[in-house]
Design a protein around this motif. Structure first.
Motif, mmCIF file in Angstrom:
data_model
loop_
_atom_site.group_PDB
_atom_site.id
_atom_site.type_symbol
_atom_site.label_atom_id
_atom_site.label_comp_id
_atom_site.label_asym_id
_atom_site.label_seq_id
_atom_site.Cartn_x
_atom_site.Cartn_y
_atom_site.Cartn_z
ATOM 1 N N LEU A 78 2.151 -4.595 5.764
ATOM 2 C CA LEU A 78 3.289 -4.638 6.186
ATOM 3 C C LEU A 78 3.380 -6.531 6.578
ATOM 4 N N GLY A 79 2.740 -7.346 6.295
ATOM 5 C CA GLY A 79 2.297 -8.458 6.367
ATOM 6 C C GLY A 79 4.193 -8.778 6.863
ATOM 7 N N PRO A 80 4.915 -8.716 5.047
ATOM 8 C CA PRO A 80 6.247 -9.358 5.473
ATOM 9 C C PRO A 80 7.245 -8.691 6.792
ATOM 10 N N ILE A 81 6.952 -7.646 6.613
ATOM 11 C CA ILE A 81 7.311 -6.876 6.805
ATOM 12 C C ILE A 81 7.325 -7.563 9.421
ATOM 13 N N ALA A 82 5.981 -7.494 9.434
ATOM 14 C CA ALA A 82 6.111 -8.030 10.606
ATOM 15 C C ALA A 82 6.310 -9.582 10.646
ATOM 16 N N GLN A 83 6.073 -10.450 9.954
ATOM 17 C CA GLN A 83 6.518 -11.254 10.252
ATOM 18 C C GLN A 83 8.257 -11.608 10.237
ATOM 19 N N TYR A 84 9.257 -10.721 10.203
ATOM 20 C CA TYR A 84 10.564 -10.427 10.721
ATOM 21 C C TYR A 84 10.637 -10.011 11.586
ATOM 22 N N LEU A 85 9.587 -8.948 12.785
ATOM 23 C CA LEU A 85 9.233 -7.940 13.492
ATOM 24 C C LEU A 85 9.244 -8.911 14.578
ATOM 25 N N THR A 86 8.179 -10.502 14.400
ATOM 26 C CA THR A 86 7.274 -10.558 16.022
ATOM 27 C C THR A 86 6.931 -12.801 14.933
ATOM 28 N N ASP A 87 6.821 -12.978 16.164
ATOM 29 C CA ASP A 87 6.349 -14.516 15.872
ATOM 30 C C ASP A 87 4.699 -14.366 15.998
ATOM 31 N N SER A 88 4.378 -13.454 16.676
ATOM 32 C CA SER A 88 2.847 -13.096 17.359
ATOM 33 C C SER A 88 1.195 -13.299 15.683
ATOM 34 N N PHE B 68 -2.735 -9.147 11.372
ATOM 35 C CA PHE B 68 -3.270 -7.804 11.364
ATOM 36 C C PHE B 68 -2.849 -7.177 10.688
ATOM 37 N N LEU B 69 -1.325 -6.943 10.700
ATOM 38 C CA LEU B 69 -0.876 -5.677 9.915
ATOM 39 C C LEU B 69 -0.317 -5.900 8.087
ATOM 40 N N GLY B 70 -1.142 -7.018 8.580
ATOM 41 C CA GLY B 70 -1.364 -8.098 7.072
ATOM 42 C C GLY B 70 -2.586 -7.059 6.445
ATOM 43 N N GLN B 71 -3.549 -6.636 7.180
ATOM 44 C CA GLN B 71 -4.501 -5.878 6.979
ATOM 45 C C GLN B 71 -4.114 -4.694 6.235
ATOM 46 N N LEU B 72 -2.981 -3.922 7.244
ATOM 47 C CA LEU B 72 -2.488 -3.192 6.438
ATOM 48 C C LEU B 72 -1.707 -2.640 5.353
ATOM 49 N N SER B 73 -2.756 -2.383 3.972
ATOM 50 C CA SER B 73 -1.937 -2.360 2.666
ATOM 51 C C SER B 73 -1.966 -0.973 2.532
ATOM 52 N N VAL B 74 -1.752 -0.886 0.926
ATOM 53 C CA VAL B 74 -1.921 -0.033 -0.109
ATOM 54 C C VAL B 74 -2.917 0.726 -0.620
ATOM 55 N N PHE B 75 -3.872 -0.624 -0.380
ATOM 56 C CA PHE B 75 -5.233 0.098 -0.399
ATOM 57 C C PHE B 75 -5.982 0.128 0.269
ATOM 58 N N SER B 76 -5.901 -0.337 1.609
ATOM 59 C CA SER B 76 -5.949 -0.210 2.628
ATOM 60 C C SER B 76 -5.998 1.379 3.317
ATOM 61 N N LEU B 77 -5.048 2.439 2.778
ATOM 62 C CA LEU B 77 -4.545 3.175 3.238
ATOM 63 C C LEU B 77 -5.555 4.388 1.985
ATOM 64 N N LEU B 78 -5.415 3.922 0.992
ATOM 65 C CA LEU B 78 -6.571 4.525 -0.202
ATOM 66 C C LEU B 78 -8.173 4.693 0.246
#
Length: 220
Positions: free
Chosen positions: A147-157, A163-173
């Motif tokens: 979710l990192g690329p999406i987060a870069q469009y939504l926030t400057d934090s 943190f959202l870059g840690q949430l991936s397809v692999f982490s969900l698996l």
């Protein structure tokens, strides 16, 4: 019943492996599989550091650092990554396994087997990210799997992006394997199991995000 740990087969057929693990009275081949996970981690981290992935901080100091000192720093970085390649699987294997074992009535070896599958997934993610980072220059926070690329469009934090870059397809698996495995092996409620799994993974995501954020700050 004897269960022989087969990581690839287990990942492809999780229901079969979990059923066999639940019924198992003896578990074999887990030591050699742990050794293979450590070996795979060492190879992945060594290749990553050899290709210069993660050396941005050192490279920025190229013009202000003597050639000899710069090469020494590169060598230290390589050794550090090799060491981390051994520490990483130990942390990701034994800390979550100990956490789940302490909060349930599952034998430690069975929880460790579940975590071996989780670590296999995490190492696959790191392996997939090597060519993406090397060829395109995208780090984990910009991974197309997260979710990192999406987060870069939504926030400057920066911290939230990491943190959202840690949430991936692999982490969900990983979450799925841990949750499903514990559900098979314990009488805890689904809510309790999900809380345990989410808590330990959130902790690792937060620590990884903070460490990435600290590294970013060093670039300033």
């Amino acid at each position: 019943m004897i269960y022989q740990v087969q990581l690839l087969k287990g990942l492809l057929h999780p229901n079969d492996f979990l059923y066999q693990l639940e019924k198992a009275e003896e578990i074999r081949n887990y030591r050699i599989r742990i050794f293979l996970l450590f070996t795979a981690s060492l190879i992945i981290f060594t290749i990553s550091s050899y290709l210069g992935i993660g050396t941005e901080i050192i490279s920025r100091e190229l013009t202000s650092t003597a050639a000899g000192e710069f090469e020494t720093r590169k060598l230290l970085f390589l050794f550090g990554q090799i060491l981390w390649g051994l520490i990483y699987p130990a942390i990701m294997l034994f800390i979550p396994a100990a956490f789940f074992w302490a909060l349930s009535d599952i034998p430690f070896i069975k929880v460790l087997v579940i975590q071996m599958f989780a670590v296999s997934i995490l190492l696959l993610e790191k392996a997939f990210l090597i060519p993406i980072n090397w060829k395109i220059g995208l780090d984990k926070s910009s991974s197309p799997f997260s979710l990192g690329p999406i987060a870069q469009y939504l926030t400057d934090s920066t911290l939230l992006i990491y943190f959202l870059g840690q949430l991936s397809v692999f982490s969900l698996l990983v979450l799925y394997i841990q949750y499903k495995g514990l559900k098979y092996l314990t009488d805890k409620t689904r809510g309790q199991i999900f809380s345990y799994v989410l808590l330990i993974n959130m902790l690792f995501w937060l620590v990884s995000s903070f460490l990435s954020f600290i590294k970013f700050e060093k670039l300033l």
